[in-house]
Design an enzyme around this catalytic site. Structure first.
Site, short mmCIF file in Angstrom:
data_model
loop_
_atom_site.label_atom_id
_atom_site.label_comp_id
_atom_site.label_asym_id
_atom_site.label_seq_id
_atom_site.Cartn_x
_atom_site.Cartn_y
_atom_site.Cartn_z
N CYS A 7 7.07 7.43 1.06
CA CYS A 7 6.85 8.69 1.77
C CYS A 7 7.06 8.48 3.27
O CYS A 7 6.49 7.55 3.86
CB CYS A 7 5.43 9.19 1.49
SG CYS A 7 4.95 10.66 2.42
N CYS A 55 3.38 9.50 5.26
CA CYS A 55 2.17 8.66 5.27
C CYS A 55 2.46 7.17 5.35
O CYS A 55 1.53 6.36 5.50
CB CYS A 55 1.30 8.95 4.05
SG CYS A 55 1.95 8.32 2.47
N CYS A 115 3.15 7.55 -2.34
CA CYS A 115 2.30 7.79 -1.18
C CYS A 115 1.05 6.94 -1.25
O CYS A 115 0.67 6.43 -2.31
CB CYS A 115 1.86 9.26 -1.11
SG CYS A 115 3.20 10.45 -1.11
N ASP A 145 -27.57 -24.42 4.56
CA ASP A 145 -27.25 -24.39 5.99
C ASP A 145 -28.50 -24.12 6.82
O ASP A 145 -29.30 -23.22 6.48
CB ASP A 145 -26.20 -23.31 6.23
CG ASP A 145 -25.81 -23.20 7.69
OD1 ASP A 145 -25.06 -24.07 8.16
OD2 ASP A 145 -26.27 -22.25 8.35
N CYS A 193 -2.54 10.51 1.75
CA CYS A 193 -1.38 11.22 2.31
C CYS A 193 -1.76 12.67 2.64
O CYS A 193 -2.33 13.37 1.79
CB CYS A 193 -0.22 11.19 1.33
SG CYS A 193 1.27 12.01 1.96
N ARG A 216 10.72 6.16 -3.78
CA ARG A 216 10.92 5.72 -2.41
C ARG A 216 9.67 6.04 -1.59
O ARG A 216 8.86 6.90 -1.96
CB ARG A 216 12.14 6.40 -1.79
CG ARG A 216 12.01 7.89 -1.60
CD ARG A 216 13.28 8.50 -1.03
NE ARG A 216 13.12 9.92 -0.72
CZ ARG A 216 13.25 10.90 -1.59
NH1 ARG A 216 13.53 10.61 -2.86
NH2 ARG A 216 13.08 12.17 -1.23
N THR A 220 9.05 14.76 -6.63
CA THR A 220 9.74 14.45 -5.37
C THR A 220 10.40 13.08 -5.37
O THR A 220 11.24 12.80 -4.50
CB THR A 220 8.75 14.51 -4.19
OG1 THR A 220 7.72 13.53 -4.39
CG2 THR A 220 8.12 15.89 -4.08
N ARG A 256 0.44 18.14 0.69
CA ARG A 256 -0.27 18.90 -0.35
C ARG A 256 -0.41 18.05 -1.61
O ARG A 256 0.53 17.41 -2.05
CB ARG A 256 0.50 20.18 -0.65
CG ARG A 256 -0.19 21.10 -1.66
CD ARG A 256 0.52 22.45 -1.70
NE ARG A 256 1.92 22.30 -2.12
CZ ARG A 256 2.32 22.30 -3.40
NH1 ARG A 256 1.43 22.41 -4.37
NH2 ARG A 256 3.59 22.18 -3.68
#
Length: 493
Positions: free
Chosen positions: A68, A71, A37, A447, A41, A66, A33, A44
């Site tokens: 998503c 998400c 992501c 302390d 995400c 690029r 694609t 699927r």
């Protein structure tokens, strides 16, 4: 999971199970694609042969992927590994997030970490998959997207606020990273408009998130004129590179485990170029990149800390918006009560801080600059002479750059430099490391509060450090749980 060891099988298991704990720790690039992501995400899960894993959004973008649209992988907390390792790559990431590349270029960034620009570029590309310009570009794109979707700012103002050098560069970057124009991104927003001059952002934090406990810690130490706590909000003035500003943070209590929540941040800035810097410093204050689930798992079987974690899941180590300020406050607080230290800090602020006009009642001054404090005479300070000299010496060292207190500094070098100053001991140096430098593995063994808490928890007397080794690398969080336990009735943990 380290950024240096993105084991494909482990990463794929996290993606297949939609494990939100790993959001921000690595990114999934899908070859079929062309998008990247977050691990959780909801789309699927792609076949394992079609995915690769990268440690930063910038690395994904540099490889041609690029973001998503479903998400929004850049809207995640950062990796806690930056503060755990605190190596050159991690410290550089913090400086880039603070906007240093936008202000001083790659040359200025390289000088801050002691490398040549070419060497730093090679190192970052090897470890993070992208060089400093690409990392800064990814940060600008993320800031711009949020401003587009959540404010009424014009696109030219958004470009300016996010750190782009031109509107053309802004448009090209948004289209390339998000496969959408600024107009298309703005058309999808569903956020109500806010008051003129106010920039509202949502800062991602991992859950559980003990916002109320963080708010209580800040309220107890708030300096009148500089900080205000009201209801579930904390507000303060900010001294930023291009002018003053204010931030108001709404701190939620979120008990859900292993997800992402958001802290509302309302910024009013004299100069929009300070947007990125103000956001990053607010994230430091919130300990936004903490991994509370990993901390919980480390402490779960400890008979002292385990019940404390169950009582207050998601406790944070309060950071700070200005390392110099926290160092001065640490010296002011030596051997006196918190209330007395706040009174002294308020007096210093009234006498030596810069008065500013703000839209938030009660916020009237910036904390004093170090150069102003360095000029005070020790006998004019309302404290023992030795502590006054320590305060002035520290202020001078900070003003002159002998000591640098930000997330880009080498922690060991900072500690040595602090201990070289008269009146600065291990407690002060370690407190500064914990709150100003974001060190996750500091225990203040000497302390008084630490010892009182351990006594209440029936810890063995003697060397605290020996049995506290089991709490590494999260001993700063153990410290916060010990302090927080003192506010609980004995036996109520």
């Amino acid at each position: 999971m380290s950024r240096l060891d993105l084991d494909p099988e482990s990463c794929y298991r996290a993606v297949k199970s939609k494990d939100r704990r790993f959001d921000g720790m690595f990114y999934t690039c899908v070859a079929t694609t062309g998008i990247y992501c977050r691990p959780s995400c909801p789309a699927r899960t792609p076949a394992s042969g079609n995915v690769t894993f990268r440690p930063t959004a910038a690395a994904c973008q540099a490889a041609g992927f690029r973001a998503c649209k479903r998400c929004l992988p850049d809207a995640t907390p950062g990796s806690p590994d930056w503060d755990v390792a605190a190596d050159v790559a991690g410290r550089t990431m913090r400086l880039i997030a603070d906007g240093l590349v936008d202000r001083e270029g790659v040359e200025g960034l390289a000088a801050r970490v002691g490398y040549t620009p070419r060497h730093l570029g090679r190192l970052l590309t090897q470890q993070l998959g992208a060089g400093p310009l690409a990392l800064a570009r990814a940060r600008r794109a993320q800031t711009a997207r949020v401003l587009i979707e959540t404010t009424e700012l014009s696109f030219s103002d958004v470009a300016f606020a996010a750190g782009f050098s031109s509107v053309r560069q802004f448009n090209e970057t948004i289209r390339e990273v998000y496969a959408a124009s600024p107009t298309q991104l703005r058309g999808k927003r569903n956020h109500p408009p806010v008051a003129d001059g106010t920039v509202v952002m949502r800062l991602a934090v991992r859950t559980p998130y003990a916002g109320r406990a963080l708010l209580d810690f800040l309220a107890l130490r708030a300096i009148p004129g500089v900080e205000v706590v009201e209801g579930d909000t904390y507000a303060r003035t900010l001294a930023l590179p291009h002018g003053p500003g204010t931030v108001r943070l709404t701190l939620p209590d979120v008990t859900e485990r292993g997800s992402t929540a958001f802290v509302r941040a309302e910024l009013v800035l004299a100069d929009l170029r300070d947007t990125t810097t103000a956001l990053e410093r607010s994230r430091r204050l919130l300990d936004a990149d903490c991994d509370p689930v990993a901390i919980e798992e480390t402490f779960a079987h400890d008979r002292r800390l385990g019940p404390l974690v169950q009582h207050t899941p998601g406790l944070r180590v309060p950071g700070h918006v200005e390392g110099n300020e926290i160092a001065v406050r640490a010296v002011l607080g030596q051997q006196i009560s918190v209330a007395r230290a706040c009174t002294l800090a308020a007096r210093l602020t009234q006498e030596h801080g810069t008065e500013v006009a703000t839209t938030i009642p009660g916020l009237t001054h910036l904390f004093p600059e170090m150069a102003a404090l360095a000029l005070i005479e020790a006998e004019d300070l309302p404290m023992p002479r030795a502590r006054g000299r320590a305060l002035i010496g520290l202020s001078r060292a900070l003003a002159e750059g002998v000591v640098t207190l930000d997330r880009g500094a080498d922690r060991d070098e900072v500690r040595r430099s602090l201990l070289d100053l008269p009146g600065i001991g291990p407690w002060t140096a370690d407190y500064v490391a914990m709150r100003a430098l974001g060190h996750p593995d500091v225990l203040l063994a000497t302390d008084l509060g630490t010892r009182q808490a351990l006594e209440r928890l029936d810890a063995p007397k003697g060397d605290v450090s020996s049995f506290a080794l089991a709490w590494a690398p999260w001993r700063s969080y153990a410290q916060m749980y010990l302090w927080q336990s003192l506010s609980q009735p004995q036996g109520d943990h």
